[in-house]
Design a protein around this motif. Structure first.
Motif, PDB file in Angstrom:
ATOM      1  N   ILE A  58      14.518   4.408  -6.690  1.00  0.00           N
ATOM      2  CA  ILE A  58      14.605   3.074  -7.268  1.00  0.00           C
ATOM      3  C   ILE A  58      15.522   2.855  -8.546  1.00  0.00           C
ATOM      4  O   ILE A  58      15.371   3.536  -9.659  1.00  0.00           O
ATOM      5  N   ASP A  59      16.539   2.030  -8.221  1.00  0.00           N
ATOM      6  CA  ASP A  59      17.826   2.143  -9.247  1.00  0.00           C
ATOM      7  C   ASP A  59      17.848   0.683 -10.024  1.00  0.00           C
ATOM      8  O   ASP A  59      18.376   0.595 -10.889  1.00  0.00           O
ATOM      9  N   ARG A  60      16.979  -0.225  -9.373  1.00  0.00           N
ATOM     10  CA  ARG A  60      16.947  -1.452 -10.121  1.00  0.00           C
ATOM     11  C   ARG A  60      15.686  -2.100  -9.733  1.00  0.00           C
ATOM     12  O   ARG A  60      14.876  -1.767  -8.923  1.00  0.00           O
ATOM     13  N   GLU A 118      12.629   8.169  -9.092  1.00  0.00           N
ATOM     14  CA  GLU A 118      12.166   8.430  -7.758  1.00  0.00           C
ATOM     15  C   GLU A 118      11.001   8.752  -7.803  1.00  0.00           C
ATOM     16  O   GLU A 118      10.305   9.368  -8.993  1.00  0.00           O
ATOM     17  N   VAL A 119      10.198   8.147  -6.952  1.00  0.00           N
ATOM     18  CA  VAL A 119       8.734   8.369  -6.660  1.00  0.00           C
ATOM     19  C   VAL A 119       8.023   8.889  -5.345  1.00  0.00           C
ATOM     20  O   VAL A 119       8.865   8.451  -4.322  1.00  0.00           O
ATOM     21  N   PHE A 120       7.272   9.606  -5.344  1.00  0.00           N
ATOM     22  CA  PHE A 120       6.680  10.102  -3.964  1.00  0.00           C
ATOM     23  C   PHE A 120       5.676   8.865  -3.531  1.00  0.00           C
ATOM     24  O   PHE A 120       5.002   8.225  -4.614  1.00  0.00           O
ATOM     25  N   ASN A 121       5.584   8.279  -2.395  1.00  0.00           N
ATOM     26  CA  ASN A 121       5.129   7.283  -2.081  1.00  0.00           C
ATOM     27  C   ASN A 121       4.099   7.515  -0.855  1.00  0.00           C
ATOM     28  O   ASN A 121       4.778   8.001   0.456  1.00  0.00           O
ATOM     29  N   LEU A 122       2.964   7.557  -1.090  1.00  0.00           N
ATOM     30  CA  LEU A 122       1.798   8.037   0.180  1.00  0.00           C
ATOM     31  C   LEU A 122       1.538   6.381   0.359  1.00  0.00           C
ATOM     32  O   LEU A 122       0.728   5.784  -0.215  1.00  0.00           O
ATOM     33  N   MET A 123       1.424   6.560   1.696  1.00  0.00           N
ATOM     34  CA  MET A 123       0.841   5.059   2.442  1.00  0.00           C
ATOM     35  C   MET A 123      -0.198   5.494   3.456  1.00  0.00           C
ATOM     36  O   MET A 123       0.377   6.299   4.358  1.00  0.00           O
ATOM     37  N   TRP A 124      -1.107   4.796   3.584  1.00  0.00           N
ATOM     38  CA  TRP A 124      -2.201   4.960   4.919  1.00  0.00           C
ATOM     39  C   TRP A 124      -2.868   3.819   5.277  1.00  0.00           C
ATOM     40  O   TRP A 124      -3.032   2.874   4.485  1.00  0.00           O
ATOM     41  N   ARG A 125      -3.223   3.819   6.356  1.00  0.00           N
ATOM     42  CA  ARG A 125      -4.051   2.514   6.911  1.00  0.00           C
ATOM     43  C   ARG A 125      -5.318   2.691   6.598  1.00  0.00           C
ATOM     44  O   ARG A 125      -6.158   3.756   6.895  1.00  0.00           O
ATOM     45  N   ARG A 126      -6.000   1.598   6.034  1.00  0.00           N
ATOM     46  CA  ARG A 126      -7.267   2.064   5.295  1.00  0.00           C
ATOM     47  C   ARG A 126      -8.292   2.034   6.369  1.00  0.00           C
ATOM     48  O   ARG A 126      -9.495   2.237   5.984  1.00  0.00           O
ATOM     49  N   ASP A 127      -8.007   1.338   7.559  1.00  0.00           N
ATOM     50  CA  ASP A 127      -9.237   1.109   8.196  1.00  0.00           C
ATOM     51  C   ASP A 127      -9.371   2.451   9.374  1.00  0.00           C
ATOM     52  O   ASP A 127     -10.151   2.637  10.135  1.00  0.00           O
TER      53      ASP A 127
END
Length: 227
Positions: A58-60, A118-127
């Motif tokens: 993420i630069d901006r 820089e970020v680690f991005n964890l995403m998951w379907r909550r259902d």
């Protein structure tokens, strides 16, 4: 060679750059889990996967994409500071490995007052899943409980390691990711080496186990135990 159904290694060099859903940035997709057709929603706004891990640069300042039905956790890996604007509240991730969890349908914007991060991005379907994320030093061996309803992900930040379940072990170098599933034969997964890592536990939401099913396999308050 390890059984690929048990230990899947994603080398750092294979990560692909993917534009954010809203076109406002880019992320390096480490792994995007495939989903059975029956598990996917017909809602076009919903995520087309059960879970995904990536590292975003993420630069901006920019808003994050909307992902209805998805929970997210961000962890700052590099850079001085990331501010998250959540409605009228500003949340500062001001130190390395600081993190924040939020619902994907919320309006959240990234602000980088000290330059790119820089970020680690964890995403998951909550259902479909429950998830937990840890940053851990690695100096020797760590082990976690495992069962057919649990998927473990190890992303090696630095150093070298061997990771797997029972006799199925594979080598990792910095930047590599291991996805471990169906480890019921041994009842645990383990990693041994030197360095630092991120560990993710994804638990099947339909499983009857408790919410703390990704608990330590021993008295150590962290998710791993030294052996």
């Amino acid at each position: 060679m390890p059984d690929p159904a048990t230990v899947r290694i994603i080398p750092a060099a294979t990560a692909r750059s993917v534009r954010w859903r809203n076109g406002q940035g880019w992320t390096r997709e480490l792994f995007c889990a495939p989903a059975p057709a029956a598990a996917l929603s017909v809602d076009a706004a919903a995520a087309p996967w059960p879970w995904r891990i990536s590292i975003a640069r993420i630069d901006r300042d920019a808003p994050f994409s909307a992902f209805p039905g998805v929970d997210r956790e961000l962890m700052l890996l590099r850079g001085g500071r990331l501010d998250l604007q959540v409605a009228d509240r500003r949340i500062a991730l001001a130190s390395r490995y600081a993190r924040h969890r939020f619902a994907g349908e919320r309006d959240v914007a990234a602000c980088v007052p000290a330059g790119g991060v820089e970020v680690f991005n964890l995403m998951w379907r909550r259902d479909l899943h429950r998830a937990r994320l840890w940053h851990l030093p690695l100096a020797g061996a760590l082990a976690w409980r495992a069962d057919p309803a649990t998927t473990w992900i190890v992303h090696l930040l630095a150093g070298h390691a061997r990771c797997g379940s029972g006799a199925a072990q594979a080598a990792l170098v910095a930047g590599d990711t291991a996805v471990l599933s169906d480890a019921s034969a041994s009842g645990r997964v383990s990693i041994e080496g030197e360095g630092a890592l991120l560990a993710v536990c994804l638990r099947d939401r339909l499983d009857a186990g408790p919410d703390d099913a990704c608990a330590p396999a021993g008295p150590d308050p962290r998710p791993g135990i030294r052996s």
